[in-house]
Each structure stands twice: as C-alpha cells, then as structure tokens.
Design a protein around this motif. Sequence first.
Motif, PDB file in Angstrom:
ATOM      1  N   SER A  42       0.835  -1.193   0.000  1.00 29.30           N
ATOM      2  CA  SER A  42       0.000   0.000   0.000  1.00 29.30           C
ATOM      3  C   SER A  42       0.875   1.250   0.000  1.00 29.30           C
ATOM      4  O   SER A  42       1.860   1.320   0.732  1.00 29.30           O
ATOM      5  CB  SER A  42      -0.887  -0.032   1.243  1.00 29.30           C
ATOM      6  OG  SER A  42      -1.769   1.044   1.220  1.00 29.30           O
ATOM      7  N   GLY A  43       0.525   2.196  -0.860  1.00 32.15           N
ATOM      8  CA  GLY A  43       1.272   3.445  -0.916  1.00 32.15           C
ATOM      9  C   GLY A  43       2.484   3.397  -1.808  1.00 32.15           C
ATOM     10  O   GLY A  43       3.251   4.364  -1.879  1.00 32.15           O
ATOM     11  N   GLY A  45       2.503   3.318  -5.030  1.00 35.37           N
ATOM     12  CA  GLY A  45       2.327   4.122  -6.246  1.00 35.37           C
ATOM     13  C   GLY A  45       1.609   3.418  -7.375  1.00 35.37           C
ATOM     14  O   GLY A  45       1.638   3.870  -8.509  1.00 35.37           O
ATOM     15  N   LYS A  46       0.921   2.312  -7.077  1.00 32.38           N
ATOM     16  CA  LYS A  46       0.264   1.530  -8.126  1.00 32.38           C
ATOM     17  C   LYS A  46      -0.846   2.334  -8.813  1.00 32.38           C
ATOM     18  O   LYS A  46      -0.893   2.436 -10.046  1.00 32.38           O
ATOM     19  CB  LYS A  46      -0.347   0.252  -7.526  1.00 32.38           C
ATOM     20  CG  LYS A  46       0.643  -0.596  -6.742  1.00 32.38           C
ATOM     21  CD  LYS A  46      -0.005  -1.845  -6.197  1.00 32.38           C
ATOM     22  CE  LYS A  46      -1.061  -1.584  -5.126  1.00 32.38           C
ATOM     23  NZ  LYS A  46      -0.519  -1.053  -3.851  1.00 32.38           N
ATOM     24  N   THR A  47      -1.736   2.904  -7.975  1.00 39.93           N
ATOM     25  CA  THR A  47      -2.829   3.690  -8.541  1.00 39.93           C
ATOM     26  C   THR A  47      -2.283   4.874  -9.334  1.00 39.93           C
ATOM     27  O   THR A  47      -2.743   5.170 -10.433  1.00 39.93           O
ATOM     28  CB  THR A  47      -3.749   4.187  -7.401  1.00 39.93           C
ATOM     29  OG1 THR A  47      -4.275   3.045  -6.732  1.00 39.93           O
ATOM     30  CG2 THR A  47      -4.875   5.023  -7.941  1.00 39.93           C
ATOM     31  N   THR A  48      -1.270   5.515  -8.748  1.00 42.90           N
ATOM     32  CA  THR A  48      -0.685   6.678  -9.409  1.00 42.90           C
ATOM     33  C   THR A  48      -0.133   6.294 -10.784  1.00 42.90           C
ATOM     34  O   THR A  48      -0.320   7.012 -11.761  1.00 42.90           O
ATOM     35  CB  THR A  48       0.429   7.264  -8.530  1.00 42.90           C
ATOM     36  OG1 THR A  48      -0.081   7.443  -7.214  1.00 42.90           O
ATOM     37  CG2 THR A  48       0.899   8.599  -9.064  1.00 42.90           C
TER      38      THR A  48
HETATM   39  N1  ATP Z   1      -3.534  13.458  -4.235  1.00 49.34           N
HETATM   40  C1  ATP Z   1      -2.480  13.126  -3.490  1.00 49.34           C
HETATM   41  N2  ATP Z   1      -1.835  14.080  -2.772  1.00 49.34           N
HETATM   42  C2  ATP Z   1      -0.764  13.776  -2.024  1.00 49.34           C
HETATM   43  N3  ATP Z   1      -0.261  12.557  -1.944  1.00 49.34           N
HETATM   44  C3  ATP Z   1      -0.855  11.565  -2.641  1.00 49.34           C
HETATM   45  C4  ATP Z   1      -1.992  11.796  -3.437  1.00 49.34           C
HETATM   46  N4  ATP Z   1      -2.360  10.629  -4.018  1.00 49.34           N
HETATM   47  C5  ATP Z   1      -1.500   9.706  -3.573  1.00 49.34           C
HETATM   48  N5  ATP Z   1      -0.601  10.258  -2.753  1.00 49.34           N
HETATM   49  C6  ATP Z   1       0.514   9.588  -2.112  1.00 49.34           C
HETATM   50  O1  ATP Z   1       1.230   8.923  -3.122  1.00 49.34           O
HETATM   51  C7  ATP Z   1       1.641   7.659  -2.655  1.00 49.34           C
HETATM   52  C8  ATP Z   1       1.180   6.585  -3.625  1.00 49.34           C
HETATM   53  O2  ATP Z   1      -0.241   6.581  -3.657  1.00 49.34           O
HETATM   54  P1  ATP Z   1      -1.039   5.506  -4.491  1.00 49.34           P
HETATM   55  O3  ATP Z   1      -2.494   5.807  -4.332  1.00 49.34           O
HETATM   56  O4  ATP Z   1      -0.507   5.472  -5.854  1.00 49.34           O
HETATM   57  O5  ATP Z   1      -0.711   4.183  -3.719  1.00 49.34           O
HETATM   58  P2  ATP Z   1      -1.184   2.712  -4.007  1.00 49.34           P
HETATM   59  O6  ATP Z   1       0.007   1.934  -4.309  1.00 49.34           O
HETATM   60  O7  ATP Z   1      -2.270   2.701  -4.954  1.00 49.34           O
HETATM   61  O8  ATP Z   1      -1.717   2.275  -2.572  1.00 49.34           O
HETATM   62  P3  ATP Z   1      -2.984   1.385  -2.182  1.00 49.34           P
HETATM   63  O9  ATP Z   1      -2.561  -0.034  -2.365  1.00 49.34           O
HETATM   64  O10 ATP Z   1      -3.180   1.681  -0.740  1.00 49.34           O
HETATM   65  O11 ATP Z   1      -4.082   1.799  -3.040  1.00 49.34           O
HETATM   66  C9  ATP Z   1       1.088   7.467  -1.276  1.00 49.34           C
HETATM   67  O12 ATP Z   1       2.104   7.691  -0.356  1.00 49.34           O
HETATM   68  C10 ATP Z   1       0.050   8.542  -1.146  1.00 49.34           C
HETATM   69  O13 ATP Z   1       0.032   9.042   0.170  1.00 49.34           O
END
Ligand code: ATP
Lengths: 251, 770
Positions: A42-43, A45-48
Amino acid sequence: MKMIIGENIVKSFSAGNETHPVLGGVSLKINEGEFISIMGPSGSGKTTLMYAVSGMDSIDSGTVLFDGRNLSALSEKELSDIRRTKMGFVFQQPTLLKNLNILDNIILPAMRDNKKNAAKTMEKARALMKKVGISELEKRDITEVSGGQLQRAGICRAVMSQPKIIFGDEPTGALNSTSAQKIMDILSDINTEGTAVMLVTHDAKVAARTERIMFMCDGSIVSELRFKKFNGTGMEDRIKAITAKMREIGI
Amino acid sequence: MYYRIIRNDMLKSKLITMTTMIFVAVAAMLVSLSAILVVNLSGSINMLMDQAKTPHFMQMHSGAIDTRRLADFAEQNSLVDEFQVLEFLNVDGAQIVINGNSLADSVQDNGFTTQSEKFDYLLDLDGNVITVFDGEIYIPVSYMKDGTGKVGDTISINGKKLTVAGFLRDSQMNSLLASSKRFLVSENDYAAIKDSGSTEYLIEFRLKNMSEISTFETAYTSAGLEANGPTITYPLFKMLNAISDGLMIAVLLLVSTLIVAITFMCIHFTLLAKIEDDYREIGVMKAIGLQASDLKKIYLVKYAVIAAAGCMLGFALSFVFRGLLLENIRLYMGESEHASFAFVFGIVGILIVFLAMIAYVNHVLKRFRKISAAHAIRFGTSQGKAAGAKHFRLSRNRLLTTNTFLGVKDVLARKSLYATMLAVLIISTFIIIVPQNLYNTISSKSFITYMGIGSSDMRIDIQQTSHISEKAAEIVKVMERDSSISKYAVLTTKTFNAKAADGTEQGIKIELGDHSVLPVQYSEGRAPVAEDEIALSTMNADDLGIKVGDVMTLVIDGKEKDFTVRGVYSDVTNGGKTAKAVFSDDSADIMWSVIYAKLSDPSLAEAKTSEYADRFHFAKVSHIDEYVAQTFGSTISSVGKASDTSIAVALMIAGLVILLFMKMLVAKDSYSIAVMKSVGFTDSDIAMQYISRSVFVLMAGMVLGTLLANTLGEVLAGAVISSFGASSFQFVDHPLSMYPLLLMIGTVLIATMLGTWGAGQIKIAANMKE
Ligand SMILES: Nc1ncnc2c1ncn2[C@@H]1O[C@H](COP(=O)(O)OP(=O)(O)OP(=O)(O)O)[C@@H](O)[C@H]1O
Ligand SMILES: [Mg+2]
C-alpha cells in the motif's frame, strides 16, 4: 505490437510545503491484447502509475505514448475522446451515477455521441448484461443492487465501446471471493476477445490469472513475472510463484 | 472556540458569506429607505399643509358670486373657524409668455392670484409666507423642476411684464394631478392684468374640527350656495400631494419584501446544503454525546454576524441613496417636521430585518434536532432516493441530447435542491414583469380610460366662457366635415341635485352626452344608453351608497325623476365625483363642455391639435398623450424609475444566486463530475449539462413567474392603481416586455458558465477515491 510505452515517468505530490516523489522514473510497455497486473505494498504508487499511463492524471516528466500519441501533448478534449473510445475503467468502488438506473449507467458514454444508433447500443448493453448475469437488474436503481452486481455493471459500461484496454484498480478489492472469481472470469473472457487488461491488485489469486505481473515498491517497478496465458490449469503453481516472488522482494 | 469555528467556516465559504451579506444589506437598505421616505413624506406634507394653512373645504366656482350670502353662511355655521373667498385669474396659456415661450401647450389651468390674508398661503422654498412686491412674480415649483422658468426670467401676461422673483409651493395645487397652477403677483399687478382672463373663485373654509368635514360638506351643499366647479376637501389635497412619492414607496416596499424572501431562500439553501455536508459529522457528534443545541448555536451566531454586518452596511448605504430619493419630496414639500424621527424609523426597519433573519435561521436549524445519529452514520446523507424521475430514462430518451437529458434528469431527481433556484427565478421574473407592466400600462394611452377619460386622441375643453353650447356646436360643425376625425363625443357637464335616501339633497355633476362613442372603463356595469339611465363615479357611488341596478332620484327643473344606475367607473378628474347620463336638458347652466375626438390616423394628433387650437382660441385643445404626460407625468416617471431599478435588481439577484448555486453544485457534484470525465465526457459536455439544468429551471421559473405576475401581480398593481381612484385594472400587453426577460436569460447563462467554471478544474484522480 506495443500499445502503451511509458518512459521514465516521474510524478510527485506536494503536501503542505514538502513534495514527496511517488513515481521515480518508471518505464513500462504494454502490448496489445496483453493481460497484466501490478502488485505492491500500500502506498507504493500503483494507482498513481495507472492514472499516469491512462492519461487520467498529469505527470511531472517522462512520456507516455498511447498508440504512438504522446498523452501529455493532447488536449483535454482529445484525452476525453481516447478515454471514451479506446479505454475502459473499473475501480475498486463502483463509480456509477446515482441519478441513473443500471441500464442508463451502462449506455451513458455510448449515448453521448451515438444517439442515432440507440437501438443498437441498447441491444449491445443487454447482451453484455446477460453475459455478466445481471440482465434482470436493468431497471433497478444503483442503491438497489449488491456490490458485486454493481461492479459487473461497471465492467459492462467499460467494454461498451469495445476499448483497446481496460484499466482496473482493485476491481475485486471490495468483493468476497466468489464474486471476485466471477469478475475475473468476465475480464478473462474480454481479454480473450482481444482487449488488453491492466489490473492493480493485492490478491495473488487475481494476479495469477494474468500473464505478466509487475511488482512495485516505493515508486519503482522492482521485479516482473511472466506466465503463459491462463487456460484454467496450473493455478496452484502460478500462485506459489507469485507468493515466492513477493517474499523475495519483501512485501 | 466558537469564534475560531465561525471564522474558519466563513473563510471557507467566502462567496456564500458575501452574497448572503449583500442580500441582507440590500434588503436592509430598502426597508430603511422606505421607512425614511414614509416618515419624510408624511412629515413634509403635514408641515407644508400646516404652514400653508390649507383649507379644509374648498368649493371652486365660476360665474356670479354672492359673497355676502357666503359670509352669512360661514358666520352662522358653528363648524366654521375661518372663511375666505380668493380670486383666481384664469388666463389662457397662450397669453402667458415666459422668456419668449408661451404656455399654450400646457394642459394645466394657469392663473394668477394674490397672497391670501388669513390662510391658504403660498410659501417660498424655505417654507415662509411670501411677500410679493410690485413687478415681481412667483411661479409654481413644478415649473422650476421642468425648466419652464428660472429666477430673473421675464414673464409677460397679455403684454404686462413681470420678473420671476422666486418659486412657490402651493399646498393645494403642487401636484401635477391638480389641474390648476397658481402664480403669485402683487395686488397692484393683479388689478392691472385682471381683464386678461376670467375670474374663478376659491371659496375656502377652515373648520374648528377637521373630523366634521363631511357634515360641513352636506350643510354647504344643502344650503344651495355657489357650486359651479369642483369641490375639494383636505384629505383629497393630502392624497394629491402624496401620490407620486407614495407610489415609489409602495414599489420599494414590494421589492424589499421580495429581497427579504430571496435572502431567506438563500439561507435555507446554504444551510441545508451545509447540514447535508456535515450530516455524518453531526451524527457522530450526537453519538458521542454532544448536544445539537451547541451546533445550532454555532450556526446561529454565524448568521447573526452576517446579518449584523449586512444590516450595518445597508444602513450606511441608505444614507447614500436617501438624498436622491428625498430630492423630489424636499423640492415640492420642503423639509419634514420630524426628520429625526426618520432616522429612528430607519433603524427600526433595519432591526426588523435583522430579527426576521435570526428567527428564520432558528427555524431552519430545527432540523438539527431531527437528525438521528444512527441514520447519519450509516448512510451519511439525508437524501432519499431519486423518486419521481424514475421513469425519465436515458434508454427511452429520443428527444434530448444526452447532455441535456442528464441536466434535466438531475433537476427532476433533486427537486428540493432546485426548488430554491426556481423560487428565486420566479421572484426575479415577477420583479421584472410587474413594475414594467405597471409602467407600460399607466403610460399607455388606454390607461386614461381607467381614470375617467374616454379613449381618444384629442381633447378640447371649453370652460370659463359664455355661450358654451354654441361654441361646442361650432367645433362640432367643423369636426363633421373633417375627414380625419373618425369619432367624436361632446360631453357637457351640468349640476343637478340628487336626493339621498334620507331625503336630503346633494349637488352632483353630471356629464351629458353620448357615452358609448368613446367609452371609459366601467369597473361594474356599462355606459348609460337610455334616457332614464345613469352611471356614477366610484366616489359618488360610495358616497351615495348606491350600487349598479339601484334607482336614484334627481331633481331636474324642479321635478323629481328616477334613474337606474347602469354602471360605475373610476374617475380622477374633477375631484372624482362625477356622473354620466344621456338625457337632454335645457334647464341647468352649463359648467363646461369637453369634446373628445378620435382620429382615423393617430399619428396626425399633433398636427390636428395645433390646427384646432389655432382655430378656436376660446377652447383649450390638447393632444391626449400630452394631456396624460402632463397630468400623470411625474407619477409615470417615478414608476418608470422604479421599474428600471427593479429590472436591475432582479437581474443582479438572479445572476448572484445562480452563480452561488452553481458553485455549490459543482462542489457537491465533484464525484459525479470525476466519474463522467473518467468515462470520457469532455469539459464542454459537463458545461452543457449544467447549462441544461439552469435553462430548464429558468424556463420553468419564467413561465411560473409570468403567470404569477399576470394574476397576483395584476391584483397587486391594481391595488396600487386603485389608491388613486381607478378600479378594475388590467395590464396591457406590451411587446417590449420581452426584452428584460431576454436580459434575464443572458444573465442566467453567463452566471451558470462562470459558476461552473470550476468543473473543468476537477481532477479525476483526486475525486475518484470516495
Ligand atoms: N492526491 C495526493 N496528494 C498527495 N499525496 C498523494 C496523493 N495521491 C496519492 N498520494 C501519495 O502517493 C503515494 C502513492 O499513492 P497511491 O495511491 O498510488 O498508492 P497505491 O500503491 O495505490 O496504494 P494502495 O494499495 O493503498 O491503493 C502514497 O504515499 C500517497 O500518500
Ligand atoms: Mg491504490
């Protein structure tokens, strides 16, 4: 044939007055008709990453080519057109509009520019609903059906335009395992018909049905696993390979 | 802690806070202005009428006069305090030349008089009784306003030259609705010009007790004294003085009521939206044992702060504008006797607005108590399902584009949310249409038919002259042969005695002639056509206690004759007490004759008017438009001003509310917008959806507003109109009234686009995580 080519994608978010990097120069390629998944803590960056390669969110530097076109150089309208005709999205929570019933939600994007063929659109929507097993629900409000059914409706909406790729951000994350399997069956079927699928998931069972798994950690792709296209056999082995890989990276 | 919460809340919603405050300020300003104007107007009128010692009862009379008999009557009547007979030298306008321009076009009866000795003084602009010297002349203040004359100008009356020494206020005849205007000259100069016109007498009484005016009026009439002319009493003088500004105040009050209503709706909307946003938090607070009344207090204090700031701003603004609105009152009537009262009343008005606001917020906040903690936490929203619009489906839609469909669907699905916007648009439409229709109506030609004047193009008055009937016949002979005159009617006024129910007799002026040719509007019944039929003016009908269908008795040539009352009409001419009949009579003296003419081509009116004026010097010929302009001119222009202001105010309200509303909607809808974008809707698609919502609500608002304006608005406007004597009022249709509505459509569209600008800024990525 490469459909998406991401080079050196950098993206950081600023919270308050400190910026923290989320994607630190990620590169990846996705072939036409490929079925891939992204795993990672989690966190990480997958969604990003998914938003970056689909053009849903801007990136700081690097390039993303979709069908040879640089997404950063496209206008808002051109991006919308691509999203509507060439991409489909499925999210963890179903994103349907409260105002419309199930059928209306499914045909919504198609009706935007194809009103003349409304009859055909409807026919297609009904066929899809039948295929995913929600044909009796078309007149229901979205508050009147279960989460799994909603997710299936969301998939119908995503494939209505016969997109080249479907992005799914933990599409099974909120579902029990029976529902999740059903969703994966549907996605596999769609993939067999030629549509590429990119999934983000935490679930090894889900990832095991894809043909390539990328592992992310702290904003970079740290490892990759390749399988043959899933044909219903060898599930155990694939899961084992995935969990081994995960342990190796330290997830 | 409250302070911090409130401050943060206001900073977060700057636009909403500002808009609410502006509305409160405007409402407070208008209410306080109305209060100040009312106090000033009534104060000024009272002061003027006190200083001038306006007569309580006045009988105008032309012809022979027996001053002795009148003096004896006054002596013997115990009600009379003071009595006098003033002379009024009525001179034809063509004979009065101010700086080279004659008053020939004036529809007023211009005449000369000397300063009175006992009462009914003519005052200067400082409110002092004028002392006029030989060679000087004082002219009515209305001629200063319209620029007819200024101090130092030379006036020549039939060759006699006098210099304008100043302006005068005439407590009787200030108003343009009073058809005579008095010029003041010295005794010597008066004697010198006496032969230039005809003398009319003003028989004036001051009573010991004003409440006995009607008793006195009866006594005067039944004594059979001089009565060849209109009778006017103190209350009518007062009303004549009050009308123009009174109408303006009425319009101001109407608009301020509506603005207060709109302010309430804005509060209702923002507060409910806020409660909805905070729904879950409110539930949580309740669940952990905080009291709803604490929350209520926070909101209440917040709105109290906004209301207080708005009220103070409104009060300050009222100071800026009061000068502008008081200008007319000051000029015509002078300072008010209790100007400092006005200040107090202004504050009272503002306090009322403030308290009403607080009471209203308190009322809306009652909902807090109803929120159930469990429901709020589970569902996080107070909204029910989209009921009602279920059958309005995209899959069945063939007519609308998808974007328009989505806009309309949203309105149907969230009716209660859009109800506020609808109400505001209805009210705005109403505020635009009603004053404008009122203006179009009273400035239209047909309006005079509500005022007791037949619909016509030209009016010829023959009065204060001998051989009236011969002169009228002479004119008629010419008209017969004039092919450009399509219709005409000769109406001759005579006085007869009417028998009241108790047997007493009372003088009544009756217009004889054919009343069906150029008819007035009858509020009830129809024009008299048979010899034994009669119609009465509203005032006479009320006075005599007679209704349509009743029989009344007149004494004609010493014999009693019964007449059936066929109609009742409104009249503002001749003191409002008139009657119409068709019988012929040779017994009574003619008081005056009026000939109305309708032209086959109304555009010739100007030319015809001057043609007849040149030809018949003994008659006063006026173009009806001019007659209307000069009689109701200042009233029409006040209403016109008020109507323009209302349009501006309505557009501003509509624009602001829509802007505010759209901004709030975009914020509320950010999730749906992100979803739309994620499936490929463009920014312009989304803009179209919002415009569709606006236009849909706007159309509904305009239709309902127009309906309301033509029903309720007509009744309201009718009430205003009836305050000056006209009943059975109806709006005229006017093509121009579409124009402000187009402006409104434009305003709403622009406000929608500005308000939904933010929709393009909504990032899919940031709004999908719900
Ligand atoms: N709009 C935003 N503003 C600031 N930080 C963000 C924003 N969106 C995501 N982040 C940060 O960027 C990092 C990656 O976020 P992301 O949503 O891509 O994680 P993820 O891998 O999808 O996690 P998860 O498995 O929990 O969904 C995280 O540390 C999050 O706190
Ligand atoms: Mg994620």
